[in-house]
Design a protein around this motif. Structure first.
Motif, PDB file in Angstrom:
ATOM      1  N   GLN A 132      55.081  44.084  38.057  1.00 13.49           N
ATOM      2  CA  GLN A 132      56.317  43.351  37.802  1.00 13.49           C
ATOM      3  C   GLN A 132      56.052  42.132  36.936  1.00 13.49           C
ATOM      4  N   GLN A 133      54.873  41.525  37.081  1.00 14.16           N
ATOM      5  CA  GLN A 133      54.545  40.316  36.327  1.00 14.16           C
ATOM      6  C   GLN A 133      54.255  40.592  34.851  1.00 14.16           C
ATOM      7  N   SER A 134      54.212  41.895  34.472  1.00 14.20           N
ATOM      8  CA  SER A 134      53.909  42.233  33.081  1.00 14.20           C
ATOM      9  C   SER A 134      55.159  42.472  32.251  1.00 14.20           C
ATOM     10  N   ILE A 135      56.327  42.193  32.807  1.00 15.27           N
ATOM     11  CA  ILE A 135      57.572  42.370  32.066  1.00 15.27           C
ATOM     12  C   ILE A 135      58.455  41.142  32.273  1.00 15.27           C
ATOM     13  N   SER A 136      59.096  40.706  31.211  1.00 12.67           N
ATOM     14  CA  SER A 136      59.985  39.557  31.314  1.00 12.67           C
ATOM     15  C   SER A 136      61.129  39.725  30.307  1.00 12.67           C
ATOM     16  N   TYR A 137      61.928  38.682  30.163  1.00 13.52           N
ATOM     17  CA  TYR A 137      63.133  38.793  29.345  1.00 13.52           C
ATOM     18  C   TYR A 137      63.450  37.449  28.712  1.00 13.52           C
ATOM     19  N   VAL A 138      64.187  37.485  27.593  1.00 14.08           N
ATOM     20  CA  VAL A 138      64.710  36.277  26.970  1.00 14.08           C
ATOM     21  C   VAL A 138      66.077  36.587  26.368  1.00 14.08           C
ATOM     22  N   CYS A 139      66.882  35.554  26.267  1.00 11.72           N
ATOM     23  CA  CYS A 139      68.130  35.616  25.515  1.00 11.72           C
ATOM     24  C   CYS A 139      67.942  34.811  24.231  1.00 11.72           C
ATOM     25  N   LEU A 140      68.321  35.393  23.108  1.00 13.99           N
ATOM     26  CA  LEU A 140      68.262  34.691  21.839  1.00 13.99           C
ATOM     27  C   LEU A 140      69.693  34.270  21.466  1.00 13.99           C
ATOM     28  N   PHE A 141      69.947  32.986  21.585  1.00 18.57           N
ATOM     29  CA  PHE A 141      71.279  32.446  21.292  1.00 18.57           C
ATOM     30  C   PHE A 141      71.341  32.096  19.804  1.00 18.57           C
ATOM     31  N   LEU A 142      72.256  32.746  19.086  1.00 16.22           N
ATOM     32  CA  LEU A 142      72.306  32.634  17.638  1.00 16.22           C
ATOM     33  C   LEU A 142      73.257  31.559  17.134  1.00 16.22           C
ATOM     34  N   LYS A 143      74.146  31.058  18.003  1.00 16.99           N
ATOM     35  CA  LYS A 143      75.143  30.094  17.541  1.00 16.99           C
ATOM     36  C   LYS A 143      75.123  28.793  18.338  1.00 16.99           C
ATOM     37  N   GLN A 144      74.088  28.587  19.146  1.00 17.65           N
ATOM     38  CA  GLN A 144      73.953  27.358  19.911  1.00 17.65           C
ATOM     39  C   GLN A 144      72.529  26.836  19.796  1.00 17.65           C
ATOM     40  N   SER A 145      72.392  25.571  20.156  1.00 16.54           N
ATOM     41  CA  SER A 145      71.074  24.946  20.281  1.00 16.54           C
ATOM     42  C   SER A 145      70.909  24.524  21.738  1.00 16.54           C
ATOM     43  N   ARG A 146      69.717  24.038  22.075  1.00 16.79           N
ATOM     44  CA  ARG A 146      69.500  23.591  23.454  1.00 16.79           C
ATOM     45  C   ARG A 146      70.411  22.428  23.814  1.00 16.79           C
ATOM     46  N   ILE A 147      70.769  21.657  22.837  1.00 21.91           N
ATOM     47  CA  ILE A 147      71.682  20.534  23.104  1.00 21.91           C
ATOM     48  C   ILE A 147      73.066  21.063  23.488  1.00 21.91           C
ATOM     49  N   ASP A 148      73.483  22.161  22.823  1.00 20.70           N
ATOM     50  CA  ASP A 148      74.794  22.736  23.109  1.00 20.70           C
ATOM     51  C   ASP A 148      74.845  23.388  24.488  1.00 20.70           C
ATOM     52  N   LEU A 149      73.709  23.949  24.922  1.00 20.97           N
ATOM     53  CA  LEU A 149      73.673  24.674  26.198  1.00 20.97           C
ATOM     54  C   LEU A 149      72.559  24.122  27.078  1.00 20.97           C
ATOM     55  N   PRO A 150      72.801  22.999  27.716  1.00 28.37           N
ATOM     56  CA  PRO A 150      71.773  22.462  28.627  1.00 28.37           C
ATOM     57  C   PRO A 150      71.609  23.394  29.834  1.00 28.37           C
ATOM     58  N   LEU A 151      70.377  23.824  30.070  1.00 25.30           N
ATOM     59  CA  LEU A 151      70.112  24.800  31.125  1.00 25.30           C
ATOM     60  C   LEU A 151      69.107  24.239  32.125  1.00 25.30           C
ATOM     61  N   PRO A 152      69.193  24.680  33.398  1.00 26.20           N
ATOM     62  CA  PRO A 152      68.148  24.317  34.366  1.00 26.20           C
ATOM     63  C   PRO A 152      66.795  24.831  33.880  1.00 26.20           C
ATOM     64  N   ASN A 153      65.721  24.217  34.376  1.00 27.32           N
ATOM     65  CA  ASN A 153      64.385  24.567  33.883  1.00 27.32           C
ATOM     66  C   ASN A 153      64.060  26.045  34.032  1.00 27.32           C
ATOM     67  N   ASP A 154      64.435  26.646  35.189  1.00 26.30           N
ATOM     68  CA  ASP A 154      64.079  28.043  35.412  1.00 26.30           C
ATOM     69  C   ASP A 154      64.805  28.967  34.434  1.00 26.30           C
ATOM     70  N   GLU A 155      66.031  28.613  34.054  1.00 25.38           N
ATOM     71  CA  GLU A 155      66.755  29.412  33.073  1.00 25.38           C
ATOM     72  C   GLU A 155      66.334  29.065  31.649  1.00 25.38           C
ATOM     73  N   SER A 156      65.998  27.823  31.431  1.00 24.82           N
ATOM     74  CA  SER A 156      65.609  27.379  30.090  1.00 24.82           C
ATOM     75  C   SER A 156      64.381  28.110  29.585  1.00 24.82           C
ATOM     76  N   LEU A 157      63.483  28.508  30.503  1.00 28.17           N
ATOM     77  CA  LEU A 157      62.288  29.253  30.113  1.00 28.17           C
ATOM     78  C   LEU A 157      62.639  30.545  29.391  1.00 28.17           C
ATOM     79  N   HIS A 158      63.754  31.156  29.783  1.00 25.54           N
ATOM     80  CA  HIS A 158      64.129  32.472  29.262  1.00 25.54           C
ATOM     81  C   HIS A 158      65.133  32.381  28.119  1.00 25.54           C
ATOM     82  N   ALA A 159      65.356  31.190  27.610  1.00 25.34           N
ATOM     83  CA  ALA A 159      66.290  30.999  26.510  1.00 25.34           C
ATOM     84  C   ALA A 159      65.545  30.648  25.233  1.00 25.34           C
ATOM     85  N   VAL A 160      65.919  31.300  24.138  1.00 25.92           N
ATOM     86  CA  VAL A 160      65.389  30.997  22.815  1.00 25.92           C
ATOM     87  C   VAL A 160      66.589  30.778  21.901  1.00 25.92           C
TER      88      VAL A 160
END
Length: 596
Positions: A122-150
């Motif tokens: 299970q530890q060998s697979i993960s996921y990310v979301c690539l947000f094409l119209k926002q920046s981190r400033i636009d979408l402040p996320l908790p740390n655990d979710e922020s890891l999976h955001a690009v």
């Protein structure tokens, strides 16, 4: 390398998916495999589609592209709809939850295809979301979710060659997500599983065409068996499941019929008997029986009342008693023993009279499913019915000890070996795809055999908790076989154990299952538009394109393992194994021991 190699011609150029497809194709080297629009359309997991899946020795990454305006309002994710209004997300609580769910489904799919190798961690697979119209400033996320955001502004700029920073970006992302390396061996297995089962590399239509071309002709070894029968007369043929024993027997009957020979063709399974009659209906002089039918014919010709007096009648049972599995098992065991052992002995008492009454003895004996008939009494009986007997007459006896579901056959086999002139052993399965046959034979402990047919798809392994869930999974398997693999309903057979009431509850007494019409193969011949179902023991010697085996029986016993072997080896193109969860541990442990 990217699959598919190019986007469809009508795909909108300049779109975000086109842009990233091109970048992944041009900027990642051959150590990466990228799958675009990966669709999980298999019966073992719910339908899902993932924008991109990246497979590397460092692990697997599921990538979802988000090309719409998004925001988090009062803790709720919203998107900007076509009317210019903010609207709450419908199916998932957030894009990150969607990506996480997709990665879990992919992991489930990959782990369902690991009976012959170590499962993906299970530890060998993960996921990310690539947000094409926002920046981190636009979408402040908790740390655990922020890891999976690009975000689009975090990706390196595009380069024309492969020496871009995109590869290093993803490798750093693996580290950030704590993904454990899967290794090159596991990477190769993952790619094989995806490409085989999700039809990326070769279409199902092409795979089926290749399979068909491999099956249509007799092998050189099969021709040598036929020549030996013509030249030497007495031939004992041992062959693994799917090696062509019945094909050889039928072809031998056709050739001998053309020579004007009178042939006695015996098998044990009445469904196989019907198939043989159809295959040989245009050939005169071939008498085809099940062995128990022949025994009864002999007995009733000289003593019509004897079977009525002597044949074992089952004890009168109430409906409640009939429902008890133990009593059913005992009844069926007695019935099989009576048909196989007692009837033959009774018929042997009339053998001389029957032989004398025949206008002329049979010129040739052909015996298929010999493992279920080769007791001493049947062999002595058949010796009296064939011209010059078994010692000097002409005969072909085919058997497979690994498919015997009844008592020992050594006495009958020893008798036949003394009289056989030639012995052939067929070790290559020419009917069942390689990986399905490999699993079935290894699980049953059948050694020294192999299959040659290319695989269309992997063996489908699906677990269910109860009859309701089992029916749901069975429907999904049928949907998959018909809609995705393009099989016709009549090209599918569901096999069950005659002793299992819970397996029968999946569809018994039903004319339909969902939108599919069902047909009991034991009571009627296969019909266009109907999915067949049958008992495993009654389907020996037969085959179909897609087999669904309901493994609701004790698979820890030798008999249970043989049923797995017999059932799966009926498959010509593909198969699914539907297993109650109570059998899961036993199946995986037994498979693991045999696969290592």
């Amino acid at each position: 390398m990217i699959f598919p190699e190019s986007l469809p011609q009508n795909f909108p150029r300049g779109s975000s998916e086109d842009y990233y497809f091109t970048r992944f194709r041009d900027e990642l080297d051959d150590s990466w495999q990228v799958y675009y629009s990966l669709k999980l359309v298999t019966p073992d997991v719910p339908l899902r589609e993932i924008d991109f899946v990246l497979v590397h020795a460092r692990g697997i990454l599921c990538l979802e592209l988000k090309n719409s305006l998004l925001r988090i309002h009062s803790g709720i994710w919203q998107f900007h709809n076509r009317e210019g209004q903010w609207e709450e997300l419908h199916k998932y609580s957030s894009p990150l939850a969607q990506a996480e769910s997709a990665s879990k489904r992919l992991l489930q799919f990959l782990q369902n295809h690991t009976l012959d190798h170590e499962p993906l961690r299970q530890q060998s697979i993960s996921y990310v979301c690539l947000f094409l119209k926002q920046s981190r400033i636009d979408l402040p996320l908790p740390n655990d979710e922020s890891l999976h955001a690009v975000f689009h502004d975090e990706l390196p700029a595009a380069h024309s060659g492969r020496e871009s920073g995109l590869e290093n970006f993803f490798l750093r992302l693996y580290d950030r997500l704590g993904v454990l390396a899967s290794g090159t061996g596991t990477q190769a297995q993952i790619n094989r599983t995806i490409q085989l089962n999700l039809n990326y590399a070769v279409s199902v239509k092409k795979k089926k065409s290749v399979q068909h071309s491999e099956m249509i002709s007799l092998t050189a070894q099969q021709y040598s068996v036929l020549r030996a029968l013509e030249q030497e007369g007495r031939l004992l043929l041992s062959g693994t499941a799917g090696s062509g024993k019945t094909v050889i027997a039928v072809e031998a009957a056709r050739r001998l019929s053309r020579q004007g020979k009178k042939i006695l063709f015996l098998c044990f399974n009445r469904n196989l008997n019907e198939y043989l009659k159809k295959s040989l209906e245009a050939y005169p002089g071939v008498d085809i029986f099940t062995a128990p039918t022949l025994y009864r014919n002999i007995i009733t010709e000289f003593d019509p009342q004897r079977l009525k007096k002597k044949e074992r009648q089952p004890d009168a049972l109430s409906e409640e008693q009939k429902a008890k599995m133990k009593e059913q098992r005992e009844e069926q065991k007695k019935e099989r023993q009576f048909e196989r052992e007692v009837l033959a002995g009774m018929a042997l008492g009339y053998a001389e009279e029957y032989a004398a009454a025949m206008q002329k003895p049979y010129d040739v004996l052909i015996l298929d499913e010999g493992q279920d008939i080769m007791l001493e009494e049947p062999m002595l009986l058949l010796d009296s019915l064939v011209r010059n007997g078994l010692s000097d007459g002409q005969w072909l006896i085919a058997y497979d000890a690994d498919q015997s579901l009844f008592s020992e056959m050594e006495a009958g086999l020893s008798y036949i070996r003394k009289n056989s002139h030639s012995y052939f052993e067929l070790k290559e399965n020419i009917r069942t795809p390689k990986r399905i046959f490999a699993f079935a034979s290894r699980f049953a402990g059948v050694e020294g055999t192999q299959a040659r047919l290319a695989d269309i798809t992997d063996l489908r392994l699906v677990y269910y908790k109860n009859a309701m869930e089992g029916r749901e999974h069975l429907l999904r398997i049928l949907d998959y076989a018909i809609r995705e693999l393009k099989f016709q309903p009549e090209e599918i057979t569901i096999l069950t154990d005659e002793r299992s009431r819970s397996a029968h509850e999946l569809f018994d007494r039903r004319a339909v299952l969902g939108s599919y019409k069902l047909l009991n193969y034991e009571k009627d011949n296969s019909k266009a538009g109907f999915v067949n179902y049958c008992q495993v023991a009654r389907y020996k010697g037969l085959e179909n394109r897609f087999i669904v085996l309901v493994a609701d029986f004790d698979i820890s016993t030798e008999e249970g393992r043989r049923k797995i072997f017999i059932g799966l080896s009926r498959a010509i193109s593909a198969a699914a194994l539907l297993v109650p969860t109570r059998n899961r541990q036993a199946l995986e442990e037994a498979a693991g021991e045999r696969m290592r």
